[in-house]
Design an enzyme around this catalytic site. Structure first.
Site, PDB file in Angstrom:
ATOM      1  CG  HIS A 104      -0.383  -0.054   2.531  1.00 18.35           C
ATOM      2  ND1 HIS A 104       0.184  -1.206   3.054  1.00 18.35           N
ATOM      3  CD2 HIS A 104      -0.274   0.886   3.501  1.00 18.35           C
ATOM      4  CE1 HIS A 104       0.603  -0.961   4.282  1.00 18.35           C
ATOM      5  NE2 HIS A 104       0.353   0.305   4.578  1.00 18.35           N
ATOM      6  CG  HIS A 106       0.642   5.592   3.810  1.00 20.28           C
ATOM      7  ND1 HIS A 106      -0.243   5.515   4.857  1.00 20.28           N
ATOM      8  CD2 HIS A 106       1.388   4.467   3.856  1.00 20.28           C
ATOM      9  CE1 HIS A 106      -0.037   4.385   5.506  1.00 20.28           C
ATOM     10  NE2 HIS A 106       0.955   3.725   4.922  1.00 20.28           N
TER      11      HIS A 106
END
Length: 143
Positions: A104, A106
């Site tokens: 992931h 950010h």
């Protein structure tokens, strides 16, 4: 030795619809949604739909799709929050700061002179996250 991908991680559960998320963008390869423990208003995450623990085990095509979505969503986040800039980060493995073991990225809108908050472990108000998600979706639509 690297630990194998865990298909029961929280982001895999979000992808399967087992856990709700404030989604802002989705295509065939990626999903973007609000971080429930934001470090800034508008803190958004982008994940691949393909399983990968992190950057090092992701397929190159999956990484390319993630970065294309990061760019698209980052532009919308910057607009939606009238940010002066952006901070983009990605962690790998516990020593690198990773706590959810699904790749992931950010995206955090930044304003001059405003520090990021730390991860307190406290969840943000769901209504506030829904409002932030709506702002980003509007910016995406206005494109």
């Amino acid at each position: 030795m690297t630990t194998p991908y865990d298909p029961d991680n929280v982001f895999a559960k979000i992808l399967r619809g087992e856990i709700p998320a404030h989604r802002v963008y989705e295509d065939a390869d990626t999903l973007a949604f609000m971080d429930v423990m934001p470090q800034a208003e508008g803190h958004t995450l982008v994940i691949p739909k393909a399983p990968s623990r992190g950057l090092l085990d992701a397929e190159p095509a999956s990484l390319a799709a993630v970065m294309a979505t990061v760019q698209r969503v980052a532009r919308a986040v910057k607009t939606a929050f009238e940010a002066d800039g952006l901070t983009i980060f990605q962690y790998n493995e516990p020593a690198g700061g990773q706590t959810v073991f699904h790749l992931h990225v950010h995206i955090l809108p930044r304003h001059a002179g405003v520090a990021l908050t730390g991860h307190t472990g406290r969840m943000a108000d769901p209504d506030r996250l829904a409002e932030h998600a709506a702002r980003i979706r509007t910016a995406l639509a206005d494109g």
